[in-house]
Design an enzyme around this catalytic site. Structure first.
Site, short mmCIF file in Angstrom:
data_model
loop_
_atom_site.label_atom_id
_atom_site.label_comp_id
_atom_site.label_asym_id
_atom_site.label_seq_id
_atom_site.Cartn_x
_atom_site.Cartn_y
_atom_site.Cartn_z
N GLU A 1 49.05 75.99 23.70
CA GLU A 1 48.81 75.30 22.42
C GLU A 1 49.06 73.79 22.48
O GLU A 1 49.00 73.13 21.45
CB GLU A 1 49.65 75.96 21.32
CG GLU A 1 49.18 77.38 21.04
CD GLU A 1 50.06 78.11 20.03
OE1 GLU A 1 51.18 77.65 19.75
OE2 GLU A 1 49.63 79.18 19.56
N LYS B 1 51.76 73.97 27.86
CA LYS B 1 52.86 74.69 27.23
C LYS B 1 53.07 76.02 27.96
O LYS B 1 54.17 76.48 28.16
CB LYS B 1 52.50 74.94 25.76
CG LYS B 1 53.59 75.52 24.93
CD LYS B 1 53.16 75.59 23.47
CE LYS B 1 54.19 76.29 22.62
NZ LYS B 1 53.70 76.50 21.24
O1 IFM Z 1 52.11 83.47 19.66
C1 IFM Z 1 52.95 82.42 19.92
C2 IFM Z 1 52.13 81.29 20.52
O2 IFM Z 1 51.56 81.69 21.74
C3 IFM Z 1 52.97 80.07 20.74
N1 IFM Z 1 53.58 79.67 19.47
C4 IFM Z 1 54.43 80.71 18.92
C5 IFM Z 1 53.65 81.97 18.66
C6 IFM Z 1 54.58 83.05 18.12
O3 IFM Z 1 55.53 83.39 19.08
#
Ligand code: IFM
Length: 732
Positions: free
Chosen positions: A484, A595
């Site tokens: 992300e 990430k």
């Molecule tokens: O699903 C995840 C995502 O891949 C990264 N941000 C947090 C979400 C919930 O854990």
């Protein structure tokens, strides 16, 4: 160290919320954070019941913090016990992972100088999931009057990201119910309440019994929304007064709304005494651990931590309900509001598929039940088929907040795009459904539910594919991959390849159905309009989907990834924040820093398709570009598996410990919000598929152990086609 006890030996107010998270107890129906019974300033005391959602600003819906069963005030000669007052002479807390019992022992001196030892034990019964049990034992140093006020607090508040409070419950009724067979003074109390928007009714009932010490008075305080029993006892010096508190919950999700109170009261009637309740709970836990335990010899820290992570999964796992899922923070905190993500299917589900297939089936049935909502989402976006929401709660509609207030400046709103364009979740769910089938051989489930799910997500992928006439290929543009740090990218490798896999698997499943369940196959062909022309289009997308890669076998994170700026991550050290926090959302987006490495993730999921050399090439390329420590908590367990696959056991161990410690040591500084469920679930995969080198196909399974050097033994169990298998590496 016995490998089963998580202990805290000092009270540390600065770590209060973190400790509340890791001392969460539960039973798959509900869970309660490790807040103190008597309260503490700023505590986040929560009990969440699976599926009990209610509307909330920004986040659409959230788990409603349920009426609080912990509430217990203890007065010593009229002075109220509180860890924030008087003197804490000693403090010790232990969570026994074997049976889910949380124990706290405190020696306390009141402001006026009275001393007592206070021991409180509690558990959420795994044997009787509507029941929670607490026992307080108070031993005063001199002859004292001890008073206990045990309540159900019907007005617990939810807390937003910046501390704002929200109430979810509308009081309906409360009262005293006298059980005819018991002493007149001994009735049980009940509370009847209802969520404001979702109109879920809840009945809670409480029984309080003094089992040691001479009870001198007992009163029922009919305080509105906080029915309370007050017990007083005169204890001589050194004498222990013991009070047991049992609370039961039923909601209109469990029984008819008109019966919630009656059901809660009935549940209490089944309680005989503490020992019986404890024994039943412990026996239920024994069954769970016989399936799930992982034994690591030669590494005490890893041994305890893996059990802690598995425990967190076990207390969140819905055993009796297939209308709920596991939120990204389980039932252990306000984070992500109880919403479920791809975290379930890709990170947690394998643990259940292999150790408790009945739980995996419940979780998959949840998705199946919500297929219509996924169809509606696809339709609203102009596509056919089923597009699952990025964040999902009770109805299956998209509940990702579109805008949220900035953490730094509440007057500024930040646009969240994941609900719009993080589309890989539909393929992740199809992948999980298929994996369940391969591992369990549950043909009936595939015929009844799984096939429809795989076929309808395939339909979505074919509809969503964009034809690029110039390049003569299909593309998925403007998406967010699992990584992300980069949004609005074109042709994310993970998304494109898994979409292709989803389409191919749908064709394979349809073929399988034709020969094994022709009637069902015909029914699905008609119901989903799987015309020859449509299937031809699927084949065309499969053949012409763009999978960005270099000729040497390097798979590209997304189409123009290599044009982003390279960053020497070592040069940013020392740091205690993520690269995104350091460079900003836009700043990180412009770099190659990940990430989490989607490409390696994909190579793990489709591991039979890549040679060891190609895995190594990609591993060596993406590993130094990944923000392992402060990036995604989902990454380290998968990175462990890939490090094992390329023969780097030291690296594997480092990533594994990072995953294992995520919550126990609050590695990312956000464990206050709840357990990192994906990380916890992923640790089992790291054990089985990483260090154990387990490989499963429809033909059978193999292992290729790759233990860290100092591990003397690794043992775990898993189910394959209904039979429990035992892996014991280094054991006798
Ligand atoms: O699903 C995840 C995502 O891949 C990264 N941000 C947090 C979400 C919930 O854990």
């Amino acid at each position: 160290m016995n490998g089963w006890t998580v202990a805290q030996s000092e009270l540390d107010a600065t770590r209060q919320h973190h400790h509340e998270t890791i001392f969460t107890i539960g039973n798959g129906y509900l869970a309660t954070r490790g807040a103190f019974e008597e309260g503490y300033p700023q505590d986040r005391r929560t009990t969440f019941l699976h599926g009990v959602f209610d509307a909330a600003p920004f986040v659409v819906t959230e788990l409603a913090n349920a009426p609080d069963w912990l509430a217990l005030e203890i007065l010593l000669n009229g002075e109220r016990f509180a860890l924030s007052r008087g003197t804490v002479i000693s403090f010790a807390r232990e969570l026994d992972l074997r049976n889910g019992v949380l124990t706290r022992r405190v020696e306390w001196e009141s402001p006026r100088g009275d001393r007592a030892t206070i021991l409180v034990e509690r558990f959420c019964s795994l044997a009787a999931p509507h029941l929670v049990c607490m026992r307080a034992s108070i031993t005063a140093a001199r002859a004292s009057e001890i008073e206990l006020r045990a309540s159900i607090n019907g007005n617990p508040l939810s807390e937003g990201a910046q501390g704002e409070k929200l109430a979810h419950w509308e009081f309906l009724a409360q009262g005293l119910s006298r059980a005819a067979s018991r002493d007149e003074r001994d009735g049980d109390v009940f509370l009847h309440t209802r969520t404001f928007q979702s109109r879920i009714e809840l009945g809670a009932a409480m029984r309080v019994i003094a089992t040691h010490g001479k009870e001198t008075a007992r009163e029922f305080w009919d305080a509105r929304n906080a029915p309370t029993f007050v017990l007083r006892a005169n204890a001589s010096a050194g004498e222990t007064v013991v009070v047991e508190k049992y609370v039961s919950y039923f909601t209109s999700r469990d029984v008819d709304a008109a019966r919630v109170v009656e059901a809660a009261l009935q549940e209490l009637n089944a309680v005989t005494n503490w020992n019986d309740a404890f024994r039943a709970n412990a026996a239920a836990w024994q069954v769970e651990w016989a399936r799930t335990d992982v034994v690591i010899e030669g590494d005490e820290e890893a041994q305890l931590a893996i059990r802690f992570n598995l425990f967190q999964m076990l207390i969140a796992a819905p055993r009796l309900d297939d209308r709920v899922n596991i939120g990204a923070k389980t039932l252990s905190g306000f984070g992500y509001r109880g919403h479920a993500f791809w975290d379930t299917e890709i990170f947690m589900l394998p643990l259940f598929i292999y150790t408790a297939p009945h739980i995996a089936k419940n979780l998959l049935n949840y998705r199946y039940r919500l297929l219509n909502a996924a169809r509606a989402k696809a339709k609203a976006n102009g596509f056919e088929g089923a597009q699952f929401p990025w964040e999902s709660a009770d109805t299956g509609e998209e509940v990702t907040p579109t805008w949220i207030p900035s953490y730094l400046d509440r007057s500024q709103l930040i646009r969240i795009w994941t609900g719009d364009i993080e589309i890989h979740i539909s393929a992740d769910i199809a992948y999980a459904a298929h994996q369940y089938w391969v591992a369990t051989g549950d043909d009936e489930w595939l015929m009844d539910k799984g096939a429809e799910l795989i076929l309808d997500t395939a339909k979505f992928w074919a509809a969503r594919a964009e034809w690029n006439e110039k390049e003569k290929r299909y593309e998925y543009n403007d998406v967010i991959g699992p990584d992300e740090y980069h949004d609005h990218v074109n042709n994310n490798y993970y998304t494109n390849r898994l979409a292709q896999w989803n389409l191919q698997t749908a064709l394979d499943v349809l073929e399988w159905l034709k020969s094994h369940a022709p009637t069902k196959s015909q029914q699905l062909v008609e119901q989903l309009d799987l015309s020859p022309a449509r299937l031809e289009k699927w084949r065309d997308v499969i053949a012409k989907i763009y999978l960005p890669a270099l000729p040497n076998g390097l798979l590209l994170q997304f189409q123009d990834y290599l044009e982003r700026q390279a960053v020497d991550l070592a040069a940013l050290e020392p740091r205690t924040i993520s690269v995104q926090a350091l460079l900003g959302i836009e700043g990180a987006n412009e770099t190659q820093v990940l990430k989490q490495p989607d490409v390696l993730m994909l190579m793990y999921l489709l591991q039979n398709e890549f040679s060891r050399d190609q895995v190594r090439l990609n591993y060596d390329f993406y590993t130094p570009r990944t923000d392992h420590t402060y990036g995604s908590s989902l990454g380290p367990s998968i990175q462990t598996i890939m490090a094992c696959a390329v023969g780097k056991p030291d690296d594997a161990y480092e990533h594994f410990m990072r995953a294992l410690r995520a919550d126990l040591y609050d590695v990312r500084g956000n464990a206050d919000d709840g357990i990192h469920a994906a990380s916890a679930g992923g640790t089992w995969q790291a054990i089985a598929f990483g260090f154990g080198g387990l490989r499963i196909t429809r033909e059978g399974w193999t292992i290729e152990p790759r233990l860290p050097q100092h591990w003397k033994r690794l043992a775990f169990r898993f189910f394959y086609h209904g039979e429990q298998q035992v892996v014991d590496i280094g054991g006798e």
